[in-house]
Enzyme design. Structure first.
Site, PDB file in Angstrom:
ATOM      1  N   ASP A 151      -7.873  10.278  13.485  1.00 37.05           N
ATOM      2  CA  ASP A 151      -6.673  10.641  13.703  1.00 37.05           C
ATOM      3  C   ASP A 151      -6.156  11.902  13.197  1.00 37.05           C
ATOM      4  O   ASP A 151      -5.677  11.906  14.233  1.00 37.05           O
ATOM      5  CB  ASP A 151      -6.004   9.087  13.509  1.00 37.05           C
ATOM      6  CG  ASP A 151      -6.017   8.538  12.306  1.00 37.05           C
ATOM      7  OD1 ASP A 151      -7.369   9.106  11.472  1.00 37.05           O
ATOM      8  OD2 ASP A 151      -5.667   7.533  11.182  1.00 37.05           O
ATOM      9  N   ARG A 169       0.683  -1.225  -0.351  1.00 43.00           N
ATOM     10  CA  ARG A 169      -0.377   0.118  -0.187  1.00 43.00           C
ATOM     11  C   ARG A 169       0.687   0.914  -0.312  1.00 43.00           C
ATOM     12  O   ARG A 169       2.163   0.967   0.446  1.00 43.00           O
ATOM     13  CB  ARG A 169      -1.230   0.181   1.099  1.00 43.00           C
ATOM     14  CG  ARG A 169       0.170   0.106   2.776  1.00 43.00           C
ATOM     15  CD  ARG A 169      -1.052  -0.106   3.604  1.00 43.00           C
ATOM     16  NE  ARG A 169      -1.640   1.342   3.374  1.00 43.00           N
ATOM     17  CZ  ARG A 169      -3.317   1.576   4.830  1.00 43.00           C
ATOM     18  NH1 ARG A 169      -2.977   0.726   5.440  1.00 43.00           N
ATOM     19  NH2 ARG A 169      -4.033   2.325   4.425  1.00 43.00           N
TER      20      ARG A 169
END
Length: 402
Positions: free
Chosen positions: A183, A131
């Site tokens: 986050d 990723r």
């Protein structure tokens, strides 16, 4: 017997994390920092795949102190992180996702950096495994910087070292009402409240692992949650940073990373109802936070799309999105002897559309790619005027002296 305070509490929120959890915990066990300086707080968020059982096995054999908490599923990562944070006793905390892993020496290097520099947040270099991972902030190791002097605003994930006293002083916790972007909100607040931020760029501290089952991707369920995330981050920035250039600099992040993708290629396949809803959701954000200072910091195609959203011109947007999706290069029109570069994206100087030329004007960092561009603009004219005035004055002085 006196119990020494650990240097770092590693907080692991885990949900259906097998088999990735095996490598995650191995990376914790392999850390070079003295095990007595570390505590692990692992929260199993209602897993059914053996995650909780494996955490308990790890706790029995690990060389460091491990606390395992098992709870009903909370529906997102914020709950487990907050539970772990409430139990942490370390001087620092580090949030480790159960499907990722730490790099060798990561904790030792980050704690040493924070102690040496006296900073409240430490970013360790991140690499992606199957990723992508953020890249623009790893140019060099920096002992002390801040969110205005670096690219750290483009990495707002939670996987960083935070001084626990900072979090406690401001009562910082993850927003459990957000199901995406929680986050980003937490980390941006830490950046803004921190006594300095350090960047460890010369050593990979964190491996961001792409799961084949896709479970690392937030199950947002709805595009509306992205607007919630953008709104929360914009409100935080506005609360902590006065209006002006510094606020505009930070607002680029939610506009570019969270809001703009809602008006990207996916928009072309959205139903008319979803398109209308996206414009409705964006309107209060554009009305409140979209400024000329933000617009100038974007590339032309980014600015153009958000301008159309701000002006509520949905009929013009598909042509622009289709052009951007095709990856064509917009024709460059140089004017003012090369000092201005306009990029002719759709609707440029279309009288019916009525979009100001300024929307299509490339800023220097984008304009430099085009042959014939002459940087300087007004500043250059001013410098020439000053030089001419000096020459006139000098010649007069010479004549008077003669």
């Amino acid at each position: 017997m006196t119990v020494t305070q650990p240097d770092v509490s590693v907080i692991i929120g885990a949900y259906e994390a097998m088999p990735y959890l095996i490598e995650c915990l191995s990376s914790v066990e392999a850390q070079t920092i003295d095990p007595t300086r570390v505590e692990v707080i692992a929260v199993d968020d209602g897993s059914t795949d053996g995650t909780g059982e494996y955490l308990e096995e790890f706790a029995e054999r690990a060389p460091m102190q491990v606390l395992v908490i098992r709870q009903e599923n909370s529906g997102g990562p914020s709950g487990p992180r907050n539970v772990g944070l409430g139990k942490a006793t370390g001087r620092y905390v580090f949030f480790l996702d159960a499907d990722d892993r730490l790099g060798p020496e990561a904790l030792e290097r980050m704690v040493a950096m924070a102690d040496r520099a006296g900073t409240d947040v430490v970013l360790g270099k991140v690499e992606g495994v199957n990723r992508s991972a953020p890249k623009s902030m790893w140019g060099r190791t920096v002992e002390r910087t801040d969110v205005f002097s670096s690219n750290i605003k483009f990495t707002l994930s939670a996987q960083k070292l935070f001084r626990r006293a900072l979090l406690d002083r401001h009562g910082m916790r993850f927003d459990e009402s957000l199901f995406t972007g929680e986050d980003a909100l937490f980390t941006m607040e830490a950046y803004l409240r921190a006594n300095g931020v350090s960047v460890v760029a010369d050593h990979t501290c964190y491996y961001l692992v792409g799961r084949e089952d896709g479970k690392h991707v937030t199950k947002s369920g709805s595009y509306t949650l992205r607007f919630d995330s953008a709104r929360a981050l914009m409100e935080l920035i506005a609360e902590l940073v006065p209006a002006g250039a510094r606020r505009d600099q930070l607002m680029v992040r939610p506009f570019l990373v969270t809001l703009l993708p809602q008006f990207g290629p996916k928009y072309l396949t959205d139903s008319e109802e979803i398109r209308r809803n996206k414009f409705e959701l964006a309107k209060p954000l554009m009305d409140t936070y979209w400024t000329e200072g933000v617009a100038q910091r974007l590339k032309v195609h980014e600015r153009l799309r958000l301008h159309l959203v701000a002006e509520q011109r949905p009929e013009l947007l598909p042509d622009v999105v289709q052009f951007v999706k095709s990856k064509k290069q917009a024709a460059a029109l140089l004017e003012r002897k090369g000092r201005r570069v306009y990029l002719a994206y759709p609707h440029f100087r279309d009288r019916a559309a009525g979009i100001p030329d300024s929307v299509y004007l490339a800023e220097p960092r984008e304009a430099r790619a085009f042959p014939g561009y002459r940087e300087g603009g007004a500043d250059t004219f001013m410098r020439r005027a000053v030089r001419k005035a000096r020459r006139v004055l000098t010649s007069r002085e010479i004549r008077h002296a003669a």
